[in-house]
Write a protein that holds these residues in place. Structure first.
Motif, mmCIF file in Angstrom:
data_model
loop_
_atom_site.group_PDB
_atom_site.id
_atom_site.type_symbol
_atom_site.label_atom_id
_atom_site.label_comp_id
_atom_site.label_asym_id
_atom_site.label_seq_id
_atom_site.Cartn_x
_atom_site.Cartn_y
_atom_site.Cartn_z
ATOM 1 N N UNK A 168 10.984 3.492 -3.502
ATOM 2 C CA UNK A 168 10.085 3.385 -4.659
ATOM 3 C C UNK A 168 9.022 4.467 -4.611
ATOM 4 N N UNK A 169 8.403 4.650 -3.449
ATOM 5 C CA UNK A 169 7.338 5.647 -3.323
ATOM 6 C C UNK A 169 7.897 7.068 -3.412
ATOM 7 N N UNK A 170 9.098 7.278 -2.888
ATOM 8 C CA UNK A 170 9.745 8.596 -3.043
ATOM 9 C C UNK A 170 9.929 8.917 -4.515
ATOM 10 N N UNK A 171 10.368 7.922 -5.267
ATOM 11 C CA UNK A 171 10.614 8.117 -6.702
ATOM 12 C C UNK A 171 9.314 8.407 -7.455
ATOM 13 N N UNK A 172 8.267 7.644 -7.142
ATOM 14 C CA UNK A 172 6.978 7.830 -7.819
ATOM 15 C C UNK A 172 6.419 9.225 -7.544
ATOM 16 N N UNK A 173 6.483 9.649 -6.278
ATOM 17 C CA UNK A 173 5.956 10.976 -5.917
ATOM 18 C C UNK A 173 6.742 12.071 -6.630
ATOM 19 N N UNK A 174 8.050 11.943 -6.672
ATOM 20 C CA UNK A 174 8.875 12.963 -7.335
ATOM 21 C C UNK A 174 8.554 13.046 -8.830
ATOM 22 N N UNK A 175 8.437 11.881 -9.464
ATOM 23 C CA UNK A 175 8.115 11.863 -10.897
ATOM 24 C C UNK A 175 6.748 12.495 -11.152
ATOM 25 N N UNK A 176 5.790 12.168 -10.298
ATOM 26 C CA UNK A 176 4.453 12.731 -10.472
ATOM 27 C C UNK A 176 4.476 14.251 -10.305
ATOM 28 N N UNK A 177 5.140 14.731 -9.277
ATOM 29 C CA UNK A 177 5.211 16.188 -9.040
ATOM 30 C C UNK A 177 5.943 16.891 -10.166
ATOM 31 N N UNK A 229 7.270 -1.314 -9.861
ATOM 32 C CA UNK A 229 6.868 -1.952 -8.611
ATOM 33 C C UNK A 229 7.314 -3.413 -8.596
ATOM 34 N N UNK A 230 7.068 -4.106 -9.713
ATOM 35 C CA UNK A 230 7.462 -5.511 -9.800
ATOM 36 C C UNK A 230 8.973 -5.673 -9.851
ATOM 37 N N UNK A 231 9.619 -4.810 -10.605
ATOM 38 C CA UNK A 231 11.068 -4.935 -10.796
ATOM 39 C C UNK A 231 11.853 -4.541 -9.548
ATOM 40 N N UNK A 232 11.459 -3.423 -8.923
ATOM 41 C CA UNK A 232 12.224 -2.902 -7.790
ATOM 42 C C UNK A 232 11.858 -3.568 -6.468
ATOM 43 N N UNK A 233 10.575 -3.908 -6.278
ATOM 44 C CA UNK A 233 10.123 -4.443 -4.999
ATOM 45 C C UNK A 233 9.803 -5.940 -5.056
ATOM 46 N N UNK A 234 9.669 -6.473 -6.264
ATOM 47 C CA UNK A 234 9.325 -7.883 -6.395
ATOM 48 C C UNK A 234 7.866 -8.179 -6.137
ATOM 49 N N UNK A 235 7.027 -7.137 -6.135
ATOM 50 C CA UNK A 235 5.610 -7.324 -5.851
ATOM 51 C C UNK A 235 4.835 -7.627 -7.122
ATOM 52 N N UNK A 236 3.905 -8.567 -7.081
ATOM 53 C CA UNK A 236 3.033 -8.798 -8.232
ATOM 54 C C UNK A 236 2.042 -7.652 -8.386
ATOM 55 N N UNK A 237 1.882 -7.185 -9.606
ATOM 56 C CA UNK A 237 0.999 -6.043 -9.857
ATOM 57 C C UNK A 237 -0.307 -6.495 -10.487
ATOM 58 N N UNK A 238 -1.419 -5.806 -10.174
ATOM 59 C CA UNK A 238 -2.697 -6.129 -10.798
ATOM 60 C C UNK A 238 -2.856 -5.531 -12.191
ATOM 61 N N UNK A 239 -1.857 -4.775 -12.640
ATOM 62 C CA UNK A 239 -1.928 -4.162 -13.963
ATOM 63 C C UNK A 239 -1.505 -5.185 -15.011
ATOM 64 N N UNK A 240 -2.357 -5.407 -15.983
ATOM 65 C CA UNK A 240 -2.113 -6.417 -17.009
ATOM 66 C C UNK A 240 -0.801 -6.134 -17.740
#
Length: 431
Positions: free
Chosen positions: A51-60, A345-356
């Motif tokens: 997930x973090x690899x994907x986010x960093x690549x998209x940002x770059x 983050x929620x979909x791929x990792x199952x983590x609850x996000x603080x973003x509304x």
């Protein structure tokens, strides 16, 4: 010679025009043009790192002039690494941090950048967070952290067992005790608890302190400079927890059972309830699909604290006060906490996000989405006690909580030790 100079000038002009056209066409910046920011997180596990690899690549890809040098260190080693790097040396621009006292250590040492102005200058970004997720990163009215995950604690129960005894979800502590006694009388284990690592019972005490002790007293005592812990509510909170053990509402051998062991027993039908974190909900659904429900810690009518807080806390990131690239660091954090990234983050990792709106029934389990809504409606977070008080005070609680449950130490004895250490901490903080 003159014609040669004219030819050279013409060639040079042509090169400049070509170069100008090349830059204006939006070609990628060269390595020498780019800025590098260092990003440290705590999820190197193979199920999380992609997930973090994907986010960093998209940002770059979207920000070709910014390069993100990423490093991941697991949970326990992270605490030691943060203390070392924040003391000097090779400091990352963006570093993981728990909220509460852990983050405030970096604030007091001047290692964390004040992020208040960045949030105030972008109200759309600030308002995208569930308010209760930002508050745990505040210190003296200023914000020093950006939450990534939002975790809460809930009692999960077996619907099959509750239906067998015609039980409803309790909303008050008195109702809770009636449920527990009914289950025990029926031959059930009311609550599974694995307390070999005592943070498990500390999570109970976190909520009990919050509900029983006045807010202003908690804030004063959890501050290393002013903490005394002399309020009688702290003893009462320990008594409430001890009562659960004394009345045999927990399983046997809680102090020799791990949280994972107790979880597995609950999932195979031993025990009617267990106190779980929101991020554990997908695991529960996978094992007992559709046969469970959840409720927050019930209100304590005699309690003087705020009953509309949820036990839990966000974790996220601080920005180094030494960073040479604060604008770029903030730009990356905005990308990381955008609704699109948070939805992944929620979909791929199952983590609850603080973003509304990021954690919903399209991106997460329905129960996780409902849990986030409960957190959204809360007035604040009762942050994990072992990260919300000074480390020395946390150690006293952690080393004594097992002794409370097995009857070796009384609430009064434990609080005397807490008070003595609180005096030491207060002296150190003022010196």
């Amino acid at each position: 010679m003159k014609s040669t100079r004219i030819l050279l000038l013409a060639c040079l002009s042509l090169l400049l025009v070509v170069a100008g056209c090349s830059n204006s066409s939006g070609s990628k910046a060269t390595e020498s043009d780019s800025i590098e920011i260092k990003f440290l997180h705590k999820w190197p596990q193979p199920e999380f790192s992609p997930y973090f690899d994907e986010i960093v690549k998209e940002f770059e890809d979207q920000n070709p002039t910014i390069k993100v040098k990423m490093e991941a260190v697991a949970d326990e080693p992270m605490k030691d690494k943060l203390r070392v790097i924040m003391g000097g040396g090779d400091v990352p621009d963006i570093a993981f941090s728990w909220s509460g006292e852990f983050a405030r250590m970096f604030v007091r040492s001047g290692a964390a950048l004040d992020l208040t102005k960045y949030l105030e200058e972008d109200p759309e970004w600030k308002d995208s967070f569930i308010q209760a997720s930002l508050q745990p990163f505040e210190s003296d009215g200023k914000n020093y952290g950006i939450p990534l995950r939002f975790n809460g604690k809930f009692f999960v129960y077996s619907k099959e067992v509750f239906d067998r005894y015609n039980l409803a979800e309790p909303t008050t502590w008195d109702e809770f005790l009636v449920v527990l006694e009914t289950l025990k009388t029926g031959g059930e284990v009311p609550i599974m608890l694995g307390n070999a690592s005592p943070w498990a019972s500390i999570h109970y005490l976190t909520g009990l302190n919050q509900k029983i002790v006045k807010d202003e007293v908690l804030r004063k005592d959890y501050n290393p400079k002013s903490g005394e812990f002399t309020d009688s509510g702290y003893i009462k909170a320990l008594e409430y927890l001890k009562e659960l053990a004394d009345n045999q509402y927990f399983n046997k051998n809680v102090n020799s059972s791990s949280h994972d062991m107790a979880s597995q027993q609950f999932l195979v039908g031993t025990g009617a309830m267990m106190y779980f974190e929101l991020e554990e909900f997908p695991m529960i659904e996978e094992n007992i699909p559709g046969n469970w429900g959840f409720f927050k810690m019930p209100d304590i009518k005699e309690g003087k604290g705020n009953q509309n807080y949820i036990t839990g806390a966000p974790d996220g990131f601080i920005v180094s006060s030494k960073t040479k690239h604060p604008e770029e660091a903030i730009k990356f954090l905005k990308f990381l906490t955008s609704k699109e990234s948070a939805g992944k983050l929620s979909e791929q990792l199952g983590w609850p996000s603080p973003i509304i709106g990021a954690t919903n029934t399209d991106t997460a389990l329905e129960e996780v989405a409902n849990g986030v809504e409960t957190l959204k409606d809360a007035e604040g977070m009762a942050e994990w006690l072992d990260t919300d008080v000074h480390a020395k005070i946390a150690d006293v609680y952690l080393s004594n909580i097992q002794l409370l449950l097995d009857g070796t130490k009384s609430p009064e004895e434990i609080m005397k030790e807490v008070q003595a250490v609180a005096k030491e901490v207060q002296s150190e903080a003022k010196s």
